[in-house]
Design a protein around this motif. Structure first.
Motif, PDB file in Angstrom:
ATOM      1  N   VAL A 226       0.878  -1.171   0.000  1.00 57.05           N
ATOM      2  CA  VAL A 226       0.000   0.000   0.000  1.00 57.05           C
ATOM      3  C   VAL A 226       0.921   1.229   0.000  1.00 57.05           C
ATOM      4  CG1 VAL A 226      -1.893   1.200   1.148  1.00 57.05           C
ATOM      5  CG2 VAL A 226      -1.733  -1.301   1.299  1.00 57.05           C
ATOM      6  N   PRO A 227       1.224   1.802  -1.165  1.00 60.56           N
ATOM      7  CA  PRO A 227       2.299   2.799  -1.250  1.00 60.56           C
ATOM      8  C   PRO A 227       1.964   4.200  -0.765  1.00 60.56           C
ATOM      9  CG  PRO A 227       1.395   2.355  -3.428  1.00 60.56           C
ATOM     10  CD  PRO A 227       0.744   1.376  -2.494  1.00 60.56           C
ATOM     11  N   THR A 228       0.692   4.536  -0.560  1.00 60.16           N
ATOM     12  CA  THR A 228       0.290   5.851  -0.022  1.00 60.16           C
ATOM     13  C   THR A 228       0.995   7.004  -0.751  1.00 60.16           C
ATOM     14  OG1 THR A 228       1.950   5.921   1.767  1.00 60.16           O
ATOM     15  CG2 THR A 228      -0.133   4.811   2.249  1.00 60.16           C
ATOM     16  N   LEU A 229       0.862   7.045  -2.054  1.00 59.76           N
ATOM     17  CA  LEU A 229       1.628   7.997  -2.860  1.00 59.76           C
ATOM     18  C   LEU A 229       1.361   9.446  -2.493  1.00 59.76           C
ATOM     19  CD1 LEU A 229       1.385   6.210  -6.316  1.00 59.76           C
ATOM     20  CD2 LEU A 229       3.444   6.571  -4.951  1.00 59.76           C
ATOM     21  N   ILE A 230       0.113   9.772  -2.154  1.00 59.09           N
ATOM     22  CA  ILE A 230      -0.158  11.185  -1.866  1.00 59.09           C
ATOM     23  C   ILE A 230       0.452  11.610  -0.534  1.00 59.09           C
ATOM     24  CG2 ILE A 230      -2.205  11.308  -3.316  1.00 59.09           C
ATOM     25  CD1 ILE A 230      -3.935  11.152  -0.788  1.00 59.09           C
ATOM     26  N   ASN A 231       0.760  10.645   0.337  1.00 58.94           N
ATOM     27  CA  ASN A 231       1.486  11.000   1.552  1.00 58.94           C
ATOM     28  C   ASN A 231       2.980  11.141   1.265  1.00 58.94           C
ATOM     29  OD1 ASN A 231       1.876  11.604   4.288  1.00 58.94           O
ATOM     30  ND2 ASN A 231       2.371   9.483   4.737  1.00 58.94           N
ATOM     31  N   ILE A 232       3.507  10.336   0.370  1.00 59.63           N
ATOM     32  CA  ILE A 232       4.926  10.432   0.033  1.00 59.63           C
ATOM     33  C   ILE A 232       5.249  11.815  -0.543  1.00 59.63           C
ATOM     34  CG2 ILE A 232       6.820   9.372  -1.267  1.00 59.63           C
ATOM     35  CD1 ILE A 232       5.453   7.655   0.989  1.00 59.63           C
ATOM     36  N   GLU A 233       4.234  12.489  -1.081  1.00 58.43           N
ATOM     37  CA  GLU A 233       4.457  13.851  -1.573  1.00 58.43           C
ATOM     38  C   GLU A 233       4.891  14.802  -0.457  1.00 58.43           C
ATOM     39  OE1 GLU A 233       4.532  15.059  -4.711  1.00 58.43           O
ATOM     40  OE2 GLU A 233       4.467  12.918  -5.179  1.00 58.43           O
ATOM     41  N   ASN A 234       4.705  14.402   0.786  1.00 61.51           N
ATOM     42  CA  ASN A 234       5.133  15.245   1.907  1.00 61.51           C
ATOM     43  C   ASN A 234       6.621  15.090   2.236  1.00 61.51           C
ATOM     44  OD1 ASN A 234       2.595  16.508   2.791  1.00 61.51           O
ATOM     45  ND2 ASN A 234       1.952  14.409   3.247  1.00 61.51           N
ATOM     46  N   MET A 282      -0.883  14.355   8.179  1.00 66.47           N
ATOM     47  CA  MET A 282      -0.461  15.253   7.103  1.00 66.47           C
ATOM     48  C   MET A 282      -1.355  15.189   5.876  1.00 66.47           C
ATOM     49  SD  MET A 282       3.693  14.889   7.337  1.00 66.47           S
ATOM     50  CE  MET A 282       3.980  16.456   6.517  1.00 66.47           C
ATOM     51  N   VAL A 283      -2.244  14.215   5.791  1.00 64.11           N
ATOM     52  CA  VAL A 283      -3.131  14.075   4.638  1.00 64.11           C
ATOM     53  C   VAL A 283      -4.571  14.229   5.100  1.00 64.11           C
ATOM     54  CG1 VAL A 283      -3.928  12.534   2.805  1.00 64.11           C
ATOM     55  CG2 VAL A 283      -1.508  12.543   3.452  1.00 64.11           C
ATOM     56  N   GLU A 284      -5.318  15.080   4.418  1.00 64.82           N
ATOM     57  CA  GLU A 284      -6.712  15.289   4.780  1.00 64.82           C
ATOM     58  C   GLU A 284      -7.558  14.076   4.404  1.00 64.82           C
ATOM     59  OE1 GLU A 284      -8.054  18.779   2.835  1.00 64.82           O
ATOM     60  OE2 GLU A 284      -6.884  20.164   4.089  1.00 64.82           O
ATOM     61  N   HIS A 285      -8.619  13.860   5.163  1.00 67.58           N
ATOM     62  CA  HIS A 285      -9.555  12.798   4.835  1.00 67.58           C
ATOM     63  C   HIS A 285     -10.330  13.167   3.574  1.00 67.58           C
ATOM     64  CE1 HIS A 285      -9.262  10.067   8.333  1.00 67.58           C
ATOM     65  NE2 HIS A 285      -8.683  11.143   8.855  1.00 67.58           N
ATOM     66  N   GLY A 286     -10.841  12.134   2.906  1.00 73.47           N
ATOM     67  CA  GLY A 286     -11.626  12.345   1.699  1.00 73.47           C
ATOM     68  C   GLY A 286     -10.820  12.435   0.420  1.00 73.47           C
ATOM     69  N   ARG A 287      -9.536  12.019   0.463  1.00 74.46           N
ATOM     70  CA  ARG A 287      -8.668  12.190  -0.704  1.00 74.46           C
ATOM     71  C   ARG A 287      -8.348  10.870  -1.415  1.00 74.46           C
ATOM     72  NH1 ARG A 287      -3.376  15.349  -0.150  1.00 74.46           N
ATOM     73  NH2 ARG A 287      -3.525  14.951  -2.392  1.00 74.46           N
ATOM     74  N   LEU A 288      -9.139   9.839  -1.207  1.00 75.92           N
ATOM     75  CA  LEU A 288      -8.805   8.551  -1.802  1.00 75.92           C
ATOM     76  C   LEU A 288      -8.739   8.615  -3.322  1.00 75.92           C
ATOM     77  CD1 LEU A 288      -8.208   5.555  -1.402  1.00 75.92           C
ATOM     78  CD2 LEU A 288     -10.677   5.133  -1.462  1.00 75.92           C
ATOM     79  N   VAL A 289      -9.603   9.395  -3.946  1.00 70.20           N
ATOM     80  CA  VAL A 289      -9.569   9.475  -5.415  1.00 70.20           C
ATOM     81  C   VAL A 289      -8.235  10.052  -5.890  1.00 70.20           C
ATOM     82  CG1 VAL A 289     -10.664  10.444  -7.476  1.00 70.20           C
ATOM     83  CG2 VAL A 289     -12.076   9.603  -5.587  1.00 70.20           C
ATOM     84  N   ASP A 290      -7.649  10.952  -5.130  1.00 74.00           N
ATOM     85  CA  ASP A 290      -6.316  11.450  -5.481  1.00 74.00           C
ATOM     86  C   ASP A 290      -5.315  10.297  -5.526  1.00 74.00           C
ATOM     87  OD1 ASP A 290      -7.235  14.059  -5.574  1.00 74.00           O
ATOM     88  OD2 ASP A 290      -6.584  14.550  -3.542  1.00 74.00           O
ATOM     89  N   GLU A 291      -5.431   9.375  -4.570  1.00 75.51           N
ATOM     90  CA  GLU A 291      -4.518   8.226  -4.540  1.00 75.51           C
ATOM     91  C   GLU A 291      -4.760   7.294  -5.723  1.00 75.51           C
ATOM     92  OE1 GLU A 291      -1.379   5.822  -3.058  1.00 75.51           O
ATOM     93  OE2 GLU A 291      -1.989   7.882  -2.563  1.00 75.51           O
ATOM     94  N   ILE A 292      -6.019   7.083  -6.064  1.00 85.03           N
ATOM     95  CA  ILE A 292      -6.343   6.237  -7.212  1.00 85.03           C
ATOM     96  C   ILE A 292      -5.729   6.832  -8.486  1.00 85.03           C
ATOM     97  CG2 ILE A 292      -8.225   5.354  -8.633  1.00 85.03           C
ATOM     98  CD1 ILE A 292      -9.980   5.414  -6.071  1.00 85.03           C
ATOM     99  N   GLU A 293      -5.872   8.134  -8.652  1.00 85.33           N
ATOM    100  CA  GLU A 293      -5.296   8.790  -9.824  1.00 85.33           C
ATOM    101  C   GLU A 293      -3.771   8.718  -9.808  1.00 85.33           C
ATOM    102  OE1 GLU A 293      -8.753  12.061 -10.913  1.00 85.33           O
ATOM    103  OE2 GLU A 293      -7.139  12.653  -9.540  1.00 85.33           O
ATOM    104  N   ALA A 294      -3.166   8.806  -8.618  1.00 86.24           N
ATOM    105  CA  ALA A 294      -1.705   8.700  -8.513  1.00 86.24           C
ATOM    106  C   ALA A 294      -1.232   7.304  -8.912  1.00 86.24           C
ATOM    107  CB  ALA A 294      -1.258   9.036  -7.093  1.00 86.24           C
ATOM    108  N   LEU A 295      -1.975   6.283  -8.538  1.00 86.80           N
ATOM    109  CA  LEU A 295      -1.608   4.920  -8.938  1.00 86.80           C
ATOM    110  C   LEU A 295      -1.715   4.746 -10.450  1.00 86.80           C
ATOM    111  CD1 LEU A 295      -3.288   2.912  -6.045  1.00 86.80           C
ATOM    112  CD2 LEU A 295      -0.836   3.142  -6.475  1.00 86.80           C
ATOM    113  N   HIS A 296      -2.700   5.380 -11.051  1.00 84.03           N
ATOM    114  CA  HIS A 296      -2.812   5.339 -12.512  1.00 84.03           C
ATOM    115  C   HIS A 296      -1.606   6.017 -13.155  1.00 84.03           C
ATOM    116  CE1 HIS A 296      -4.202   5.651 -16.570  1.00 84.03           C
ATOM    117  NE2 HIS A 296      -4.438   6.944 -16.488  1.00 84.03           N
TER     118      HIS A 296
END
Length: 358
Positions: A226-234, A282-296
């Motif tokens: 589970v790479p959590t890409l939008i958190n790695i942006e921090n 560090m990551v707001e709730h409700g951002r799962l779609v951002d993660e889906i797009e990052a995986l794409h």
């Protein structure tokens, strides 16, 4: 709105046209009289899954139960209907009893060593030898998952370093498995990975330091990532604030720079990769779609990225998708999210337990 509902359209993941009815909070493929139709020619998707989420953690650490509930509502309103909590400092069992909130799979408390993780979030052990007993306790108390902190900054060394000896990790994972629980671990750097992988662990969180050979090993042994890409942006921001530890700061920047290639290699190697936002802190709730797009963007097809946060993740976690008799947790879209992941931001209806929330 009536308690009986109906929808007709393309049902995912199969992709075939069909109809379903909802009554008593469950899905049926048999017609139900007087059902109210939510839509025709729509796309029906099993509720989204955030495989790494923290309803109970905020910027300052632990939050109140009311605040955790508000976080879970934010996730629900963005389409997340199933959460694997991946470590919480508060007891959210009261939230599990609320029908208006996403289903939460509890992983208990993070297990770390004293002064080797974010203060206030985990159980801090004084001695690595205490880990197997602590794992047993968390396995008994959780919902089939235990969360370890595999590495963190060692301020004496000035860089990321493992927390646990390899033999202790192996024993701890065996204890969890003996209790019927799976084990996952937070890991950023490279040094902790050989011991974690050799321990028989079931999943890795983040995994930014994984090599191609290690990814092949994960695929062989069916270890999820589970790479959590939008958190790695921090990571660059974390590095900028770590002036006292220049080696650590440079390391974090390098891990950030390489994460896209790592995830692309994981996908190519056949590793099971799932979407997790790491919401909380560090990551707001409700951002799962951002993660889906990052995986794409990292190399998944649109359908693979959607599956990683819907039906594939549900199967991995032991929760049904759109199936006869299953809980009616699903999303209704006017357009095909397999063609445009941005459509995931605009469901026409969010259905949780047979109740429409949007």
């Amino acid at each position: 709105m009536s308690t009986a509902l109906h929808a007709a359209g393309v049902i995912l993941p199969g992709g075939e046209p069909g109809e379903l009815w909802i009554t008593g909070g469950r899905i049926s493929f048999e017609p139900v009289p007087d059902a109210e139709t939510l839509g025709r020619d729509v796309f029906l998707v099993p509720g989204l899954v955030d495989a790494h989420c923290h309803p109970g953690i905020g910027i300052g650490g632990p939050v109140s139960l009311d605040e955790a509930a508000a976080q879970a509502v934010t996730d629900r309103n963005a389409g997340t209907l199933l959460i694997r909590d991946c470590g919480l400092p508060i007891d959210v069992r009261p939230l599990q009893r609320r029908a208006d909130l996403p289903t939460i799979i509890r992983a208990g408390r993070h297990l770390a060593l004293t002064k080797r993780y974010i203060p206030g979030l985990g159980i801090e052990l004084d001695d690595p030898a205490q880990l197997p007993d602590a794992v047993a306790e968390q396995a008994r108390d959780g919902d089939g998952w235990v969360k370890l902190v595999g590495d963190w900054i060692d301020r004496g060394a000035g860089d990321l370093a493992p927390l646990w000896p390899d033999d202790v990790l192996t024993e701890a994972v065996k204890v969890a498995h003996d209790h019927g629980a799976r084990v996952t671990a937070h890991v950023f750097g490279e040094a902790a990975l050989p011991g974690l992988i050799a321990s028989g662990i079931d999943c890795l969180e983040h995994g930014t330091g994984l090599s191609a050979d290690q990814l092949a090993e994960l695929a062989r042994h069916d270890v999820a990532l589970v790479p959590t890409l939008i958190n790695i942006e921090n990571f660059p921001g974390i590095a900028d604030k770590a002036g006292k530890y220049p080696v650590y700061a440079d390391h974090m920047r390098a891990l950030h720079a390489g994460v896209g290639e790592m995830v692309a290699s994981a996908i190519e190697a056949g590793v099971r990769v799932y979407a997790g936002s790491d919401a909380g802190g560090m990551v707001e709730h409700g951002r799962l779609v951002d993660e889906i797009e990052a995986l794409h963007r990292a190399g998944m097809t649109r359908e693979q990225a959607l599956a990683s946060a819907s039906w594939a993740a549900r199967d991995w976690l032991g929760h049904p998708g759109i199936a006869d008799g299953a809980p009616a947790d699903l999303l209704v879209y006017p357009s095909d999210p397999r063609e445009d992941l941005g459509a995931l931001r605009h469901p026409s209806h969010i259905v949780l337990g047979g109740v429409v929330y949007a």
